[in-house]
Design a protein around this motif. Structure first.
Motif, PDB file in Angstrom:
ATOM      1  N   UNK B  82     -10.208  -2.636  -5.992  1.00 32.94           N
ATOM      2  CA  UNK B  82     -10.640  -4.227  -6.476  1.00 32.94           C
ATOM      3  C   UNK B  82      -9.676  -5.195  -5.690  1.00 32.94           C
ATOM      4  N   UNK B  83      -8.387  -5.108  -5.929  1.00 36.83           N
ATOM      5  CA  UNK B  83      -7.317  -5.818  -5.358  1.00 36.83           C
ATOM      6  C   UNK B  83      -6.769  -5.515  -4.287  1.00 36.83           C
ATOM      7  N   UNK B  84      -6.428  -4.482  -3.821  1.00 33.11           N
ATOM      8  CA  UNK B  84      -5.881  -4.106  -2.403  1.00 33.11           C
ATOM      9  C   UNK B  84      -6.773  -3.444  -1.587  1.00 33.11           C
ATOM     10  N   UNK B  85      -7.820  -2.924  -1.984  1.00 33.21           N
ATOM     11  CA  UNK B  85      -8.735  -1.933  -1.196  1.00 33.21           C
ATOM     12  C   UNK B  85      -8.107  -0.817  -1.045  1.00 33.21           C
ATOM     13  N   UNK B  86      -8.481   0.558  -0.534  1.00 34.26           N
ATOM     14  CA  UNK B  86      -8.146   1.783  -0.474  1.00 34.26           C
ATOM     15  C   UNK B  86      -7.466   1.831   1.012  1.00 34.26           C
ATOM     16  N   UNK B  87      -7.447   1.277   1.984  1.00 35.53           N
ATOM     17  CA  UNK B  87      -6.910   1.601   3.268  1.00 35.53           C
ATOM     18  C   UNK B  87      -5.510   2.225   3.295  1.00 35.53           C
ATOM     19  N   UNK B  88      -4.664   1.396   2.411  1.00 36.87           N
ATOM     20  CA  UNK B  88      -3.174   1.837   2.574  1.00 36.87           C
ATOM     21  C   UNK B  88      -3.120   3.451   2.079  1.00 36.87           C
ATOM     22  N   UNK B  89      -4.100   3.795   1.223  1.00 35.32           N
ATOM     23  CA  UNK B  89      -3.826   4.941   0.769  1.00 35.32           C
ATOM     24  C   UNK B  89      -4.571   6.096   1.669  1.00 35.32           C
ATOM     25  N   UNK B  90      -5.544   5.527   2.652  1.00 40.80           N
ATOM     26  CA  UNK B  90      -6.067   6.612   3.357  1.00 40.80           C
ATOM     27  C   UNK B  90      -5.454   6.354   4.852  1.00 40.80           C
ATOM     28  N   UNK B  91      -5.099   5.731   5.269  1.00 40.84           N
ATOM     29  CA  UNK B  91      -4.691   5.474   6.566  1.00 40.84           C
ATOM     30  C   UNK B  91      -3.255   6.335   6.874  1.00 40.84           C
ATOM     31  N   UNK B  92      -2.993   6.758   8.283  1.00 39.14           N
ATOM     32  CA  UNK B  92      -1.893   7.576   8.644  1.00 39.14           C
ATOM     33  C   UNK B  92      -0.789   6.822   8.209  1.00 39.14           C
TER      34      UNK B  92
END
Lengths: 148, 148
Positions: B82-92
């Motif tokens: 909700x706050x950060x989104x999940x991108x940072x955990x998914x990207x290389x």
DNA sequence: TCTAAAAAAGATGTTTTTATCTTCATTTCC
DNA sequence: GGAAATGAAGATAAAAACATCTTTTTTAGA
């Protein structure tokens, strides 16, 4: 986790480790193209790395950036340290000032083992070792070789 | 890794899980003091979480924020999402657009196992489970209870 | 019904990160 | 020694993150 600057720095250095030495240099323009990074920003980063002796450079025609044998003995951790600092890897996952085994935050035991492992890996291996692994395994470095 | 906003959000929700329910609410002011977070910023975050049904609130005298039983069934992951989104955990880890087992970046096999584990932990456990663990283990949540 | 307390909403400001642009310094090669 | 190629340095700018301030809305309770 890492800033863009640090990511660009690591990729550049691994790239330079594979393709350059004292006798073969590469210009920023070329590096930025190969890695698909913003050129002027990368130039700034390489300047900083050069000042810190993590990268070598010469000016003028046929000049460019390269890694000396000494440069190749550094670690990924040295790069991260230089660009981002180490704070992000040392501080509590939830931002608590005091968070340790004796006084753990709720996610302490989830986050800590990872940090230890990644630190080990990044401190242990030299750039040259990494670059040799990359050659052997055919790891992806450039963005240009694969479709985006 | 996490933004300040997300860290504050997680800590607030765990705090609310432990000390509030439909009948017992806490004001932003108090929460911010207990967690040593910037008050107006935290207010904004709690507003967002309320809109997204991760936190409950009522206005007016004796109003404040609390977690409903439904809220307590959410996960840490729901907050991060909700706050950060999940991108940072998914990207290389190095920022490559295409980086996968078949086409790994140089640090792929260092970074991926961690991500998997942390995702599992954060998706699996509910807020209420976390808060019960915190009570049992006496994990640190507040910054005020310990010297900085 | 009035008042005070609280969150909600919206406007604004600050700092950091990311990035670019312009000028300067150095080096090579003719 | 002059021209061209390159990195170095410094000024500027755009975007995102972090944070605050002000006004509005809702609600409880006297």
């Amino acid at each position: 986790m890492l800033s863009n600057a640090a990511k660009y720095a690591i990729r550049s250095i691994l790239y330079l480790a594979m393709y350059t030495d004292r006798k073969k240099k590469i210009r920023v323009k070329k590096i930025a193209e190969e890695l698909s990074t913003p050129q002027p920003f990368l130039a700034k980063i390489l300047q900083k790395l050069t000042k810190s002796k993590l990268v070598s450079s010469t000016k003028g025609p046929n000049g460019g950036f390269y890694l000396s044998e000494a440069n190749k003995q550094n670690s990924i951790w040295d790069i991260i340290e230089n660009i981002d600092g180490t704070v992000k890897f040392e501080e509590c996952f939830l931002g608590l000032k005091k968070c340790e085994d004796a006084n753990p935050c709720p996610v302490h035991y989830i986050a800590v083992p990872f940090r230890k492992q990644i630190l080990l890996d990044f401190k242990d291996k030299t750039i040259i070792e990494f670059s040799k692994e990359i050659e052997l395994s055919g790891s992806v470095l450039s963005l240009k070789k694969i479709d985006i």
